[in-house]
Design a protein around this motif. Structure first.
Motif, PDB file in Angstrom:
ATOM      1  N   ALA A   1       0.838  -1.203   0.000  1.00  0.00           N
ATOM      2  CA  ALA A   1       0.000   0.000   0.000  1.00  0.00           C
ATOM      3  C   ALA A   1       0.867   1.245   0.000  1.00  0.00           C
ATOM      4  N   ALA A   2       1.959   1.231   0.723  1.00  0.00           N
ATOM      5  CA  ALA A   2       2.862   2.382   0.762  1.00  0.00           C
ATOM      6  C   ALA A   2       3.515   2.615  -0.590  1.00  0.00           C
ATOM      7  N   CYS A   3       3.838   1.555  -1.295  1.00  0.00           N
ATOM      8  CA  CYS A   3       4.468   1.686  -2.607  1.00  0.00           C
ATOM      9  C   CYS A   3       3.506   2.231  -3.654  1.00  0.00           C
ATOM     10  N   GLN A   4       2.241   1.947  -3.539  1.00  0.00           N
ATOM     11  CA  GLN A   4       1.285   2.368  -4.550  1.00  0.00           C
ATOM     12  C   GLN A   4       1.274   3.874  -4.719  1.00  0.00           C
ATOM     13  N   GLY A   5       1.367   4.623  -3.646  1.00  0.00           N
ATOM     14  CA  GLY A   5       1.355   6.076  -3.747  1.00  0.00           C
ATOM     15  C   GLY A   5       2.592   6.643  -4.418  1.00  0.00           C
ATOM     16  N   ALA A   6       3.669   5.905  -4.447  1.00  0.00           N
ATOM     17  CA  ALA A   6       4.901   6.426  -5.009  1.00  0.00           C
ATOM     18  C   ALA A   6       5.177   5.918  -6.410  1.00  0.00           C
ATOM     19  N   GLY A   7       4.355   5.052  -6.919  1.00  0.00           N
ATOM     20  CA  GLY A   7       4.577   4.500  -8.245  1.00  0.00           C
ATOM     21  C   GLY A   7       3.883   5.285  -9.318  1.00  0.00           C
ATOM     22  N   THR A   8       3.527   4.600 -10.377  1.00  0.00           N
ATOM     23  CA  THR A   8       2.844   5.249 -11.474  1.00  0.00           C
ATOM     24  C   THR A   8       1.394   5.483 -11.116  1.00  0.00           C
ATOM     25  N   ALA A   9       0.731   6.316 -11.867  1.00  0.00           N
ATOM     26  CA  ALA A   9      -0.656   6.682 -11.564  1.00  0.00           C
ATOM     27  C   ALA A   9      -1.558   5.461 -11.538  1.00  0.00           C
ATOM     28  N   GLY A  10      -1.293   4.508 -12.391  1.00  0.00           N
ATOM     29  CA  GLY A  10      -2.125   3.326 -12.449  1.00  0.00           C
ATOM     30  C   GLY A  10      -1.688   2.238 -11.494  1.00  0.00           C
ATOM     31  N   GLY A  11      -0.631   2.487 -10.734  1.00  0.00           N
ATOM     32  CA  GLY A  11      -0.149   1.479  -9.790  1.00  0.00           C
ATOM     33  C   GLY A  11       0.478   0.300 -10.494  1.00  0.00           C
ATOM     34  N   GLY A  12       1.042   0.526 -11.704  1.00  0.00           N
ATOM     35  CA  GLY A  12       1.615  -0.544 -12.491  1.00  0.00           C
ATOM     36  C   GLY A  12       2.905  -1.069 -11.912  1.00  0.00           C
ATOM     37  N   ALA A  13       3.562  -1.933 -12.681  1.00  0.00           N
ATOM     38  CA  ALA A  13       4.770  -2.575 -12.205  1.00  0.00           C
ATOM     39  C   ALA A  13       5.963  -1.622 -12.173  1.00  0.00           C
ATOM     40  N   GLU A  14       5.906  -0.547 -12.953  1.00  0.00           N
ATOM     41  CA  GLU A  14       7.026   0.388 -12.999  1.00  0.00           C
ATOM     42  C   GLU A  14       6.902   1.405 -11.872  1.00  0.00           C
ATOM     43  N   PHE A  15       7.776   1.285 -10.876  1.00  0.00           N
ATOM     44  CA  PHE A  15       7.760   2.220  -9.756  1.00  0.00           C
ATOM     45  C   PHE A  15       8.934   3.168  -9.904  1.00  0.00           C
ATOM     46  N   SER A  16       8.615   4.429 -10.086  1.00  0.00           N
ATOM     47  CA  SER A  16       9.628   5.451 -10.276  1.00  0.00           C
ATOM     48  C   SER A  16       9.495   6.485  -9.163  1.00  0.00           C
ATOM     49  N   ASP A  17      10.613   6.957  -8.659  1.00  0.00           N
ATOM     50  CA  ASP A  17      10.561   7.991  -7.634  1.00  0.00           C
ATOM     51  C   ASP A  17      11.404   9.190  -8.051  1.00  0.00           C
ATOM     52  N   VAL A  18      11.407   9.458  -9.359  1.00  0.00           N
ATOM     53  CA  VAL A  18      12.155  10.590  -9.893  1.00  0.00           C
ATOM     54  C   VAL A  18      11.669  11.889  -9.270  1.00  0.00           C
ATOM     55  N   CYS A  19      10.371  11.978  -8.961  1.00  0.00           N
ATOM     56  CA  CYS A  19       9.791  13.210  -8.415  1.00  0.00           C
ATOM     57  C   CYS A  19       9.913  13.305  -6.899  1.00  0.00           C
ATOM     58  N   ASN A  20      10.526  12.323  -6.265  1.00  0.00           N
ATOM     59  CA  ASN A  20      10.750  12.346  -4.815  1.00  0.00           C
ATOM     60  C   ASN A  20       9.460  12.131  -4.013  1.00  0.00           C
ATOM     61  N   ALA A  21       8.524  11.367  -4.546  1.00  0.00           N
ATOM     62  CA  ALA A  21       7.237  11.139  -3.883  1.00  0.00           C
ATOM     63  C   ALA A  21       7.379  10.380  -2.571  1.00  0.00           C
ATOM     64  N   ARG A  22       8.293   9.445  -2.508  1.00  0.00           N
ATOM     65  CA  ARG A  22       8.441   8.672  -1.265  1.00  0.00           C
ATOM     66  C   ARG A  22       8.782   9.577  -0.091  1.00  0.00           C
ATOM     67  N   ALA A  23       9.593  10.584  -0.340  1.00  0.00           N
ATOM     68  CA  ALA A  23       9.973  11.508   0.729  1.00  0.00           C
ATOM     69  C   ALA A  23       8.839  12.456   1.103  1.00  0.00           C
ATOM     70  N   GLN A  24       7.803  12.526   0.265  1.00  0.00           N
ATOM     71  CA  GLN A  24       6.686  13.438   0.520  1.00  0.00           C
ATOM     72  C   GLN A  24       5.448  12.730   1.082  1.00  0.00           C
ATOM     73  N   GLN A  25       5.564  11.462   1.414  1.00  0.00           N
ATOM     74  CA  GLN A  25       4.410  10.708   1.911  1.00  0.00           C
ATOM     75  C   GLN A  25       3.868  11.253   3.229  1.00  0.00           C
ATOM     76  N   ASP A  26       4.673  12.017   3.953  1.00  0.00           N
ATOM     77  CA  ASP A  26       4.185  12.594   5.204  1.00  0.00           C
ATOM     78  C   ASP A  26       3.125  13.673   4.960  1.00  0.00           C
ATOM     79  N   LEU A  27       2.959  14.094   3.713  1.00  0.00           N
ATOM     80  CA  LEU A  27       1.910  15.063   3.374  1.00  0.00           C
ATOM     81  C   LEU A  27       0.515  14.440   3.464  1.00  0.00           C
ATOM     82  N   VAL A  28       0.434  13.126   3.259  1.00  0.00           N
ATOM     83  CA  VAL A  28      -0.861  12.438   3.266  1.00  0.00           C
ATOM     84  C   VAL A  28      -1.518  12.587   4.642  1.00  0.00           C
ATOM     85  N   GLY A  29      -2.758  13.023   4.617  1.00  0.00           N
ATOM     86  CA  GLY A  29      -3.516  13.201   5.847  1.00  0.00           C
ATOM     87  C   GLY A  29      -3.512  14.625   6.370  1.00  0.00           C
TER      88      GLY A  29
END
Length: 93
Positions: free
Chosen positions: A15-43
C-alpha cells in the motif's frame, strides 16, 4: 500467528508503494519526483508551498472534479486532495 503478521506487513508495504509509483499502480515504480519523501503530506494540508518547489520542480495538485491529463511525466509530483484540502495521495507521473 506469525503468518498473519507477515501477511499484514506485506499488505502495508504494498500500500505504501502504490502512492509512489505510477498513476495506475503498475509494475514500474519510479521515484524521480521524490514522492516517497513526501508521503508525510498524506492526511494533512499543504502549508509550505516553497518546500514543495524544492522537493520537485513540477508539482500538480488534483482536487475533486479537476480534469487531469493522462500524460506521464516521471519528474512531476502529483498531490491529490479531497474536498477539504486534505492530501489523500502523493505519486509521480
Amino acid at each position: 500467528m506469525m503468518r498473519a503478521v507477515i501477511i499484514s506487513t506485506l499488505v502495508v508495504g504494498l500500500a505504501a508503494c502504490q502512492g509512489a509509483g505510477t498513476a495506475g499502480g503498475g509494475a514500474e515504480f519510479s521515484d524521480v519526483c521524490n514522492a516517497r519523501a513526501q508521503q508525510d503530506l498524506v492526511g494533512g494540508r499543504i502549508a509550505d508551498m516553497a518546500s514543495l518547489a524544492v522537493a520537485a520542480p513540477k508539482v500538480r495538485f488534483i482536487d475533486p472534479g479537476d480534469s487531469v491529463t493522462q500524460d506521464q511525466q516521471p519528474d512531476r509530483l502529483n498531490i491529490v486532495r479531497d474536498g477539504n484540502g486534505v492530501v489523500t495521495r502523493v505519486y509521480c507521473g
